[in-house]
Design a protein around this motif. Sequence first.
Motif, PDB file in Angstrom:
ATOM      1  N   ASP A 258      34.691  62.776 -94.998  1.00  0.00           N
ATOM      2  CA  ASP A 258      33.914  63.252 -93.855  1.00  0.00           C
ATOM      3  C   ASP A 258      33.792  62.166 -92.794  1.00  0.00           C
ATOM      4  OD1 ASP A 258      31.786  65.928 -94.673  1.00  0.00           O
ATOM      5  OD2 ASP A 258      33.452  65.246 -95.886  1.00  0.00           O
ATOM      6  N   GLU A 259      33.666  60.933 -93.220  1.00  0.00           N
ATOM      7  CA  GLU A 259      33.626  59.823 -92.266  1.00  0.00           C
ATOM      8  C   GLU A 259      34.933  59.734 -91.487  1.00  0.00           C
ATOM      9  OE1 GLU A 259      33.949  55.000 -92.281  1.00  0.00           O
ATOM     10  OE2 GLU A 259      33.357  56.002 -94.134  1.00  0.00           O
ATOM     11  N   LEU A 260      36.054  59.885 -92.180  1.00  0.00           N
ATOM     12  CA  LEU A 260      37.365  59.755 -91.552  1.00  0.00           C
ATOM     13  C   LEU A 260      37.648  60.889 -90.571  1.00  0.00           C
ATOM     14  CD1 LEU A 260      40.233  58.514 -91.329  1.00  0.00           C
ATOM     15  CD2 LEU A 260      40.875  59.953 -93.303  1.00  0.00           C
ATOM     16  N   VAL A 261      37.384  62.119 -90.988  1.00  0.00           N
ATOM     17  CA  VAL A 261      37.837  63.282 -90.221  1.00  0.00           C
ATOM     18  C   VAL A 261      36.744  63.849 -89.312  1.00  0.00           C
ATOM     19  CG1 VAL A 261      38.948  65.547 -90.399  1.00  0.00           C
ATOM     20  CG2 VAL A 261      39.464  63.784 -92.085  1.00  0.00           C
ATOM     21  N   GLY A 262      35.482  63.550 -89.613  1.00  0.00           N
ATOM     22  CA  GLY A 262      34.398  64.056 -88.776  1.00  0.00           C
ATOM     23  C   GLY A 262      33.629  65.195 -89.386  1.00  0.00           C
ATOM     24  N   GLN A 269      30.035  53.557 -92.755  1.00  0.00           N
ATOM     25  CA  GLN A 269      31.062  52.574 -93.093  1.00  0.00           C
ATOM     26  C   GLN A 269      30.682  51.643 -94.239  1.00  0.00           C
ATOM     27  OE1 GLN A 269      32.162  50.558 -89.484  1.00  0.00           O
ATOM     28  NE2 GLN A 269      32.999  52.404 -88.535  1.00  0.00           N
ATOM     29  N   ASP A 270      29.419  51.638 -94.646  1.00  0.00           N
ATOM     30  CA  ASP A 270      29.011  50.780 -95.760  1.00  0.00           C
ATOM     31  C   ASP A 270      29.196  51.450 -97.113  1.00  0.00           C
ATOM     32  OD1 ASP A 270      28.303  48.672 -94.117  1.00  0.00           O
ATOM     33  OD2 ASP A 270      26.235  49.367 -93.878  1.00  0.00           O
ATOM     34  N   LEU A 329      42.702  57.579 -96.555  1.00  0.00           N
ATOM     35  CA  LEU A 329      41.555  57.499 -97.459  1.00  0.00           C
ATOM     36  C   LEU A 329      41.828  56.524 -98.595  1.00  0.00           C
ATOM     37  CD1 LEU A 329      40.523  61.258 -97.586  1.00  0.00           C
ATOM     38  CD2 LEU A 329      39.151  59.368 -96.672  1.00  0.00           C
ATOM     39  N   GLY A 330      43.029  56.564 -99.126  1.00  0.00           N
ATOM     40  CA  GLY A 330      43.391  55.620-100.189  1.00  0.00           C
ATOM     41  C   GLY A 330      43.302  54.182 -99.711  1.00  0.00           C
ATOM     42  N   LYS A 331      43.756  53.944 -98.473  1.00  0.00           N
ATOM     43  CA  LYS A 331      43.660  52.597 -97.902  1.00  0.00           C
ATOM     44  C   LYS A 331      42.210  52.160 -97.790  1.00  0.00           C
ATOM     45  CE  LYS A 331      47.845  52.937 -95.013  1.00  0.00           C
ATOM     46  NZ  LYS A 331      48.335  52.983 -93.600  1.00  0.00           N
TER      47      LYS A 331
END
Length: 420
Positions: A258-262, A269-270, A329-331
């Motif tokens: 959800d953080e990545l895609v919105g 980020q923590d 996401l894996g990164k």
Amino acid sequence: MAAQIVNIVAVGTLDTKLAEYLYLRSQILASSPSTNVILIDAGRSETHHEAITVSQPEVYKRSGHDGSLKSLPRGEVIKTMIKGAISVINDLYTEGNLHGVISLGGSGGTSIAAAVMRELPLTLPKLIVSTVASGDTSSYVAESDITMMYSVVDIAGLNEMLRAVVANAAAAIAGMAQSYASRCATPKERETKKKGIGITMFGVTTSAVDVARRQLDAQGFEVYVFHATGAGGRALERLIHEHRLDGVLDLTTTELADELVGGVFSAGQDRLTAAAKAGIPQIVSVGALDMVNYGPKDTVPDKFQHRNLFEHNPSVTLMRTTPHECAELGKRVASRLRDNCTNPGVTEVWLPLKGVSAIAIEGQAFYDKEADGALFDAIKRGLYGSGIVVKEVDTDINDPTWAANIARRLVELVEMKRIS
């Protein structure tokens, strides 16, 4: 035996709400005569009254700000008084002189009180009577345990309705503070407490979590399950920061998607950093990284309407993550662990190769071998040479044997940490 003195802080803008706070104070004292009310003035202008314990100039001084407070814009005044009030109240807590905090206010006073309360440890009673408590309070409460009570009428002059609401709030904070004070553990009692384990869960990983939780319960651990809805992930990270957990089974890391895609369940980020920094045993998995969360289907952004969508219920729509998103996401999983890990020997990542959620297994709506493969490969590449073990298991995330094994391994890591 003498009654225990219970200390309750009432913090607010007394330049505009002194009468209401004096009434609150009188009601707290009426509810609990053994209570001491510490009245803190976080207003813009100084107010004089014998009941005020910490004056506005004292709070302002503790903020570290130089110059005239009156010359600052309203927003800066609030930030400044938040800083000063946090300093004052944290000292009271550190000294063991704090058993509860209460506030009355509109949006400005609520912002000050909520910011102060969010800095205090979880389970210490926190209550805000506010004009904004009937709306979306997530920005005030965040991952804390603040209790919000709607004032019904504005906190602008005492009347029959407001007196009744404030009297209820006074009784509530008095009771909560008394309970908190009576159960505060002594050092000896803390030493005998069960070790705490945090587990992250989503509906599509519940079966695995239930198995792991029962196993950990049976072995004498205190298990805390966090629903991975953004606030849940932040609460997990917070409890780790507060040294309340001895190990983490981070089975469900969906909030990163959800953080990545919105999506609506980002934990910021923590997320996935606290346990690594603290060096406590943790096993991380990739539960529900196959999905991004939105509300009803018509709330999904137009640019995603062509994607693989799954209506979990009328209020929740899930969107399948793509191979490209899964690689990223894996990164992120790998980098957050690698870059923050202070003790790689007690951190492991387990990958369920046959599906990362109940709907990502073969035959289900989100089955996507390419996307899962991109996720797994990125994690393995990112953690290569880090000292963090990556274990691949030929099963899906809800397999009961997998869940039992992952719980058993976490217990071994906790024991290893204890011995070392």
